[in-house]
Motif scaffolding. Structure first.
Motif, PDB file in Angstrom:
ATOM      1  N   SER A   1      -7.968  10.258   4.381  1.00 39.53           N
ATOM      2  CA  SER A   1      -6.812  11.341   4.037  1.00 39.53           C
ATOM      3  C   SER A   1      -6.330  11.060   2.706  1.00 39.53           C
ATOM      4  CB  SER A   1      -5.778  11.449   5.007  1.00 39.53           C
ATOM      5  OG  SER A   1      -4.679  10.403   4.951  1.00 39.53           O
ATOM      6  N   VAL A   2      -6.146   9.570   2.322  1.00 38.11           N
ATOM      7  CA  VAL A   2      -5.756   9.530   1.059  1.00 38.11           C
ATOM      8  C   VAL A   2      -6.896   9.798  -0.124  1.00 38.11           C
ATOM      9  CG1 VAL A   2      -4.998   7.436  -0.245  1.00 38.11           C
ATOM     10  CG2 VAL A   2      -4.054   7.859   1.794  1.00 38.11           C
ATOM     11  N   GLU A   3      -8.090   9.391   0.445  1.00 41.24           N
ATOM     12  CA  GLU A   3      -9.154   9.916  -0.516  1.00 41.24           C
ATOM     13  C   GLU A   3      -9.303  11.322  -0.936  1.00 41.24           C
ATOM     14  OE1 GLU A   3     -13.641   8.556  -0.826  1.00 41.24           O
ATOM     15  OE2 GLU A   3     -13.068   8.853   1.332  1.00 41.24           O
ATOM     16  N   ILE A   4      -9.105  12.094   0.215  1.00 37.10           N
ATOM     17  CA  ILE A   4      -8.940  13.622   0.133  1.00 37.10           C
ATOM     18  C   ILE A   4      -7.960  14.104  -1.045  1.00 37.10           C
ATOM     19  CG2 ILE A   4      -8.622  15.887   1.160  1.00 37.10           C
ATOM     20  CD1 ILE A   4     -10.313  14.653   3.566  1.00 37.10           C
ATOM     21  N   ILE A   5      -6.807  13.497  -0.876  1.00 37.41           N
ATOM     22  CA  ILE A   5      -5.723  13.901  -1.632  1.00 37.41           C
ATOM     23  C   ILE A   5      -5.893  13.576  -3.078  1.00 37.41           C
ATOM     24  CG2 ILE A   5      -3.156  13.159  -2.339  1.00 37.41           C
ATOM     25  CD1 ILE A   5      -2.680  13.200   0.788  1.00 37.41           C
TER      26      ILE A   5
ATOM     27  N   GLY B   1       1.317  10.109  -5.315  1.00 38.25           N
ATOM     28  CA  GLY B   1       2.283  10.754  -5.026  1.00 38.25           C
ATOM     29  C   GLY B   1       2.440  11.477  -3.525  1.00 38.25           C
ATOM     30  N   SER B   2       1.459  10.557  -2.655  1.00 37.64           N
ATOM     31  CA  SER B   2       1.362  11.041  -1.260  1.00 37.64           C
ATOM     32  C   SER B   2       1.162   9.849  -0.388  1.00 37.64           C
ATOM     33  CB  SER B   2       0.481  12.049  -0.985  1.00 37.64           C
ATOM     34  OG  SER B   2       0.370  12.356   0.470  1.00 37.64           O
ATOM     35  N   PHE B   3       1.565   9.648   0.794  1.00 38.59           N
ATOM     36  CA  PHE B   3       0.977   8.695   1.799  1.00 38.59           C
ATOM     37  C   PHE B   3      -0.144   9.019   2.621  1.00 38.59           C
ATOM     38  CE2 PHE B   3       5.918   7.747   1.618  1.00 38.59           C
ATOM     39  CZ  PHE B   3       5.730   6.586   0.932  1.00 38.59           C
TER      40      PHE B   3
ATOM     41  N   SER C   1       0.735  -1.136  -0.141  1.00 34.36           N
ATOM     42  CA  SER C   1       0.109   0.071   0.012  1.00 34.36           C
ATOM     43  C   SER C   1       0.826   1.257  -0.052  1.00 34.36           C
ATOM     44  CB  SER C   1      -0.831  -0.060   1.096  1.00 34.36           C
ATOM     45  OG  SER C   1      -0.273  -0.084   2.328  1.00 34.36           O
ATOM     46  N   TRP C   2       2.090   1.076   0.609  1.00 38.96           N
ATOM     47  CA  TRP C   2       2.994   2.376   0.527  1.00 38.96           C
ATOM     48  C   TRP C   2       3.334   2.701  -0.774  1.00 38.96           C
ATOM     49  CZ3 TRP C   2       6.341   0.605   5.437  1.00 38.96           C
ATOM     50  CH2 TRP C   2       5.533   0.733   6.310  1.00 38.96           C
ATOM     51  N   ILE C   3       3.945   1.727  -1.358  1.00 36.94           N
ATOM     52  CA  ILE C   3       4.380   1.780  -2.997  1.00 36.94           C
ATOM     53  C   ILE C   3       3.183   2.336  -3.793  1.00 36.94           C
ATOM     54  CG2 ILE C   3       5.052   0.303  -4.873  1.00 36.94           C
ATOM     55  CD1 ILE C   3       6.663  -1.302  -2.954  1.00 36.94           C
ATOM     56  N   MET C   4       1.919   1.670  -3.778  1.00 40.19           N
ATOM     57  CA  MET C   4       0.826   2.198  -4.662  1.00 40.19           C
ATOM     58  C   MET C   4       0.550   3.398  -4.171  1.00 40.19           C
ATOM     59  SD  MET C   4      -3.048   1.050  -4.743  1.00 40.19           S
ATOM     60  CE  MET C   4      -3.375   2.275  -3.279  1.00 40.19           C
ATOM     61  N   ALA C   5       0.551   3.931  -2.994  1.00 40.87           N
ATOM     62  CA  ALA C   5      -0.088   5.189  -2.553  1.00 40.87           C
ATOM     63  C   ALA C   5       1.178   6.423  -3.237  1.00 40.87           C
ATOM     64  CB  ALA C   5      -0.154   5.453  -1.184  1.00 40.87           C
ATOM     65  N   LYS C   6       2.387   5.913  -2.971  1.00 42.69           N
ATOM     66  CA  LYS C   6       3.344   6.977  -3.345  1.00 42.69           C
ATOM     67  C   LYS C   6       3.401   7.040  -5.030  1.00 42.69           C
ATOM     68  CE  LYS C   6       6.714   9.817  -2.326  1.00 42.69           C
ATOM     69  NZ  LYS C   6       6.215  11.009  -1.954  1.00 42.69           N
ATOM     70  N   LYS C   7       3.122   5.980  -5.945  1.00 43.14           N
ATOM     71  CA  LYS C   7       3.293   5.991  -7.251  1.00 43.14           C
ATOM     72  C   LYS C   7       1.931   6.473  -7.868  1.00 43.14           C
ATOM     73  CE  LYS C   7       7.240   3.475  -7.918  1.00 43.14           C
ATOM     74  NZ  LYS C   7       8.431   4.427  -8.699  1.00 43.14           N
ATOM     75  N   VAL C   8       0.853   6.151  -7.284  1.00 41.53           N
ATOM     76  CA  VAL C   8      -0.370   6.573  -7.882  1.00 41.53           C
ATOM     77  C   VAL C   8      -0.678   7.859  -7.455  1.00 41.53           C
ATOM     78  CG1 VAL C   8      -2.683   6.153  -8.011  1.00 41.53           C
ATOM     79  CG2 VAL C   8      -1.301   4.256  -8.037  1.00 41.53           C
TER      80      VAL C   8
ATOM     81  N   LEU D   1      -8.877  12.843  -4.465  1.00 42.68           N
ATOM     82  CA  LEU D   1     -10.002  13.792  -4.849  1.00 42.68           C
ATOM     83  C   LEU D   1      -9.508  15.183  -5.233  1.00 42.68           C
ATOM     84  CD1 LEU D   1     -13.002  13.036  -2.760  1.00 42.68           C
ATOM     85  CD2 LEU D   1     -12.694  12.330  -4.968  1.00 42.68           C
ATOM     86  N   GLN D   2      -8.318  15.732  -4.619  1.00 44.56           N
ATOM     87  CA  GLN D   2      -7.715  17.022  -4.981  1.00 44.56           C
ATOM     88  C   GLN D   2      -7.094  17.066  -6.396  1.00 44.56           C
ATOM     89  OE1 GLN D   2      -5.655  18.020  -1.486  1.00 44.56           O
ATOM     90  NE2 GLN D   2      -7.481  18.926  -0.507  1.00 44.56           N
ATOM     91  N   LYS D   3      -6.266  15.763  -6.393  1.00 43.97           N
ATOM     92  CA  LYS D   3      -5.342  15.507  -7.643  1.00 43.97           C
ATOM     93  C   LYS D   3      -6.158  15.174  -8.996  1.00 43.97           C
ATOM     94  CE  LYS D   3      -0.989  14.440  -5.544  1.00 43.97           C
ATOM     95  NZ  LYS D   3       0.007  14.705  -6.203  1.00 43.97           N
ATOM     96  N   PHE D   4      -7.373  14.268  -8.616  1.00 43.32           N
ATOM     97  CA  PHE D   4      -8.050  13.707  -9.825  1.00 43.32           C
ATOM     98  C   PHE D   4      -9.577  14.450  -9.475  1.00 43.32           C
ATOM     99  CE2 PHE D   4      -4.778  10.576  -8.892  1.00 43.32           C
ATOM    100  CZ  PHE D   4      -4.057  10.902  -9.995  1.00 43.32           C
ATOM    101  N   PRO D   5      -9.668  15.433  -9.920  1.00 49.49           N
ATOM    102  CA  PRO D   5     -11.240  16.089  -9.431  1.00 49.49           C
ATOM    103  C   PRO D   5     -12.398  15.447 -10.475  1.00 49.49           C
ATOM    104  CG  PRO D   5      -9.909  17.887 -10.457  1.00 49.49           C
ATOM    105  CD  PRO D   5      -8.895  16.702 -10.170  1.00 49.49           C
ATOM    106  N   THR D   6     -13.219  15.125  -9.930  1.00 52.97           N
ATOM    107  CA  THR D   6     -14.346  14.449 -10.489  1.00 52.97           C
ATOM    108  C   THR D   6     -15.106  15.425 -11.517  1.00 52.97           C
ATOM    109  OG1 THR D   6     -16.123  14.571  -8.889  1.00 52.97           O
ATOM    110  CG2 THR D   6     -14.633  12.613  -9.083  1.00 52.97           C
ATOM    111  N   SER D   7     -15.667  15.008 -12.563  1.00 51.50           N
ATOM    112  CA  SER D   7     -16.416  16.050 -13.326  1.00 51.50           C
ATOM    113  C   SER D   7     -17.899  16.079 -12.990  1.00 51.50           C
ATOM    114  CB  SER D   7     -16.083  15.960 -14.883  1.00 51.50           C
ATOM    115  OG  SER D   7     -16.870  14.615 -15.056  1.00 51.50           O
ATOM    116  N   THR D   8     -18.444  17.186 -12.652  1.00 50.90           N
ATOM    117  CA  THR D   8     -19.881  17.152 -12.317  1.00 50.90           C
ATOM    118  C   THR D   8     -20.963  17.720 -13.291  1.00 50.90           C
ATOM    119  OG1 THR D   8     -19.697  19.208 -11.076  1.00 50.90           O
ATOM    120  CG2 THR D   8     -19.458  17.085  -9.778  1.00 50.90           C
TER     121      THR D   8
END
Length: 136
Positions: free
Chosen positions: A123-127, A36-38, A27-34, A129-136
């Motif tokens: 907190s990962v979910e918030i990050i 860019g944050s933990f 999960s650390w590797i995925m979080a950092k790669k996808v 959503l900030q990096k990949f905003p959803t279109s409404t």
């Protein structure tokens, strides 16, 4: 067919003891790669520490302390108090044994771990959503 159980190899003990750390690596590797944050490092530290403490206390009792001698001590004191008619003291020893039992400590730490893990995932979910905003 019966299986002969021999002594546990040292590397197996290390692998089992390190499980609270090892399980996080993917999960650390995925979080950092996808992402860019933990996520929240504070919650990540809390969840990892509580998991490690609960795991270590429980496994130490199972493998090193031979069925938890301090719980046996509390049981002896409880029986002594009960035989002397000191029911409040007996109840206090029983409560102390229950609160400090390795299984109870593992459950406390698991509760802390799950709560911190939820907050960390949020907190990962918030990050995300900030990096990949959803279109409404």
């Amino acid at each position: 067919v019966s299986m002969s159980l021999g002594p546990i190899a040292l590397y197996e003990v290390y692998l089992f003891a390190l499980m609270p750390v090892i399980h996080n690596i993917p999960s650390w590797i995925m979080a950092k790669k996808v992402y860019g944050s933990f996520g929240s490092l504070c919650f990540a530290k809390i969840l990892n520490m509580s998991l490690a403490v609960g795991w270590a206390y429980r496994m130490t009792e199972r493998w090193a302390l031979d069925a938890c001698r301090h719980i046996k001590f509390f049981g002896e004191r409880m029986e002594m108090a009960k035989s002397n008619g000191e029911h409040a003291k007996s109840f206090a020893w029983m409560t102390l044994a229950a609160v400090l039992s390795p299984t109870a400590v593992l459950h406390y730490c698991t509760g802390i771990t799950l709560t911190a893990a939820f907050c960390h995932a949020r907190s990962v979910e918030i990050i995300m959503l900030q990096k990949f905003p959803t279109s409404t």
